[in-house]
Write an enzyme that holds these catalytic residues in place. Structure first.
Site, short mmCIF file in Angstrom:
data_model
loop_
_atom_site.label_atom_id
_atom_site.label_comp_id
_atom_site.label_asym_id
_atom_site.label_seq_id
_atom_site.Cartn_x
_atom_site.Cartn_y
_atom_site.Cartn_z
N ASP A 1 3.00 -47.43 32.11
CA ASP A 1 1.72 -47.50 32.78
C ASP A 1 0.95 -48.67 32.17
OD1 ASP A 1 -0.74 -46.82 34.22
OD2 ASP A 1 0.04 -44.78 34.34
N GLY B 1 2.51 -52.20 30.88
CA GLY B 1 2.86 -53.33 31.72
C GLY B 1 2.27 -53.21 33.10
N ASP B 2 2.80 -54.01 34.01
CA ASP B 2 2.32 -54.10 35.39
C ASP B 2 3.50 -53.85 36.32
OD1 ASP B 2 1.42 -54.82 37.90
OD2 ASP B 2 0.63 -56.78 37.30
N PHE B 3 3.46 -52.76 37.07
CA PHE B 3 4.62 -52.43 37.90
C PHE B 3 4.82 -53.38 39.07
CE2 PHE B 3 1.90 -48.60 39.49
CZ PHE B 3 1.19 -49.38 40.40
N HIS C 1 1.29 -44.04 47.95
CA HIS C 1 0.22 -43.86 48.95
C HIS C 1 -1.06 -44.62 48.59
CE1 HIS C 1 -1.96 -40.05 47.16
NE2 HIS C 1 -1.79 -41.00 46.26
#
Length: 366
Positions: free
Chosen positions: A228, A254-256, A273
């Site tokens: 996350d 991190g950055d998904f 969503h």
């Protein structure tokens, strides 16, 4: 309500209109529903259900405890009795001074508003009646005309930035999501989904790791990666330790949208969503590029049925419209299309409760 997300809609079968009333009476009931919702929200935010838990009381005593106006407190509690959240002790209704004499207690529905109790909806009610969720809905006509969310106009920023500034509301949101996770996670791990062959579970956007903990408890030989934002995973270790899995979990920030850690089973619970199709493609592509050749991604979401739009899910889709730019609830064909765009293939669907499903996807063939 017809499943656990029904906490923010009172569902009568296929409609919010009570079936035992005339169309006009039913419509008036629907129009005035926001009043009852705000009253229940105020009751919860003031902590009144917690005061009444196991201890019926008068409005005067409650007002003293929460430092409120006694008469206004009585009027709120009386109104909440009218909508079925509180009940009046019939032996006290003849009191000369109703504020000091009439005794109120919680109904079974009201018990759900107590914080920290099993199945509590306290944070949910508070979250949905606070400005961060309520104000954007006031601009719904504009959202329908433009197709864009209304948070920037209603709140001055996107909802995530707003929650960072409004810490109290942000906390309520986090607690509400924890309530959702607890309910959903138990359904996921008690399902008949086949977890065989799973060695490294990556919980993408997993917050504190509540779902990851349950999965690892189910799979004692597996290890986990909690992924996350850096500031989110930084506070997760104490919770993981309290659940006895800290030594099996690596916390990675991190950055998904950019990249995710390597693994063979990826969990995406209530992430897709929140985003538009292009952002979802980037998330799923990051996972496909990182996962082992035989790996899988489990997208855990409620699935819309356009042929039978019942219950709260179509309503929650409108919440996504006003709250999240590009966010939406989706049908199964729409999920399949997202998988295909990211080089994945839907390989199975496990239905849980209500509309909630585990959608398994694997790398598409050459």
């Amino acid at each position: 309500c017809n499943h656990f997300f029904g906490s923010y809609c009172i569902s009568y079968g296929m409609s919010l209109l009570p079936p035992d009333r005339t169309p006009r009476e039913g419509m008036m009931h629907l129009i005035s529903a926001f009043q009852g919702f705000q009253m229940v929200g105020a009751l919860t935010q003031l902590g009144i259900p917690d005061l009444l838990g196991g201890q019926p009381s008068t409005a005067a005593k409650v007002a003293e405890s929460i430092q409120a106006n006694p008469d206004a407190c009585f009027r709120l509690m009386r109104a909440c009795a009218a909508v079925g959240v509180l009940q009046v002790d019939s032996a006290t209704v003849g009191a000369e001074d109703p504020v000091a004499g009439i005794v109120f207690s919680l109904t079974p529905a009201g018990e759900l508003l107590r914080a920290g109790t099993p199945g509590s909806l306290s944070s949910f009610v508070s979250m949905f009646t606070m400005p961060g969720h309520y104000l954007p809905y006031g601009l719904l006509p504009k959202a329908v005309k433009t197709g864009k969310c209304t948070t920037h106009e209603a709140l001055g920023s996107d909802v995530w930035s707003y929650y960072k500034k409004q810490r109290k509301e942000g906390l309520q949101f986090s607690e509400a999501m924890k309530e959702v996770t607890n309910l959903a996670s138990s359904a996921i791990t008690s399902s008949d989904y086949d977890w065989s062959g799973v060695h490294t579970v990556v919980d993408v956007g997993g917050s504190q790791g509540a779902l990851l903990v349950l999965v690892l408890q189910k799979l004692p030989g597996a290890k986990g990666i909690l992924f996350d934002l850096p500031e989110t995973v930084a506070v997760a270790p104490p919770y993981l330790a309290s659940c006895g899995v800290a030594e099996r979990v690596e916390c990675v920030g991190g950055d998904f949208f950019q990249a995710v850690p390597r693994g063979d089973c990826y969990l995406l619970k209530f992430i897709i969503h929140d985003w538009g199709d292009e952002q979802c493609k980037r998330i799923l592509t990051s996972i496909r590029e990182a996962m082992d050749p035989s790996g899988r991604v489990l997208v855990i979401e409620d699935v819309l049925d356009n042929a039978n739009p019942t219950g709260p899910l179509p309503l929650r889709d409108i919440t996504m419209l006003v709250m999240n730019e590009g966010g939406r609830e989706r049908t199964l064909p729409e999920f399949e299309k997202l998988f295909q765009q990211a080089g994945l293939k839907l390989s199975g669907v496990t239905r849980l409760r209500g509309e909630l499903c585990i959608m398994e996807a694997r790398k598409a063939g050459p």
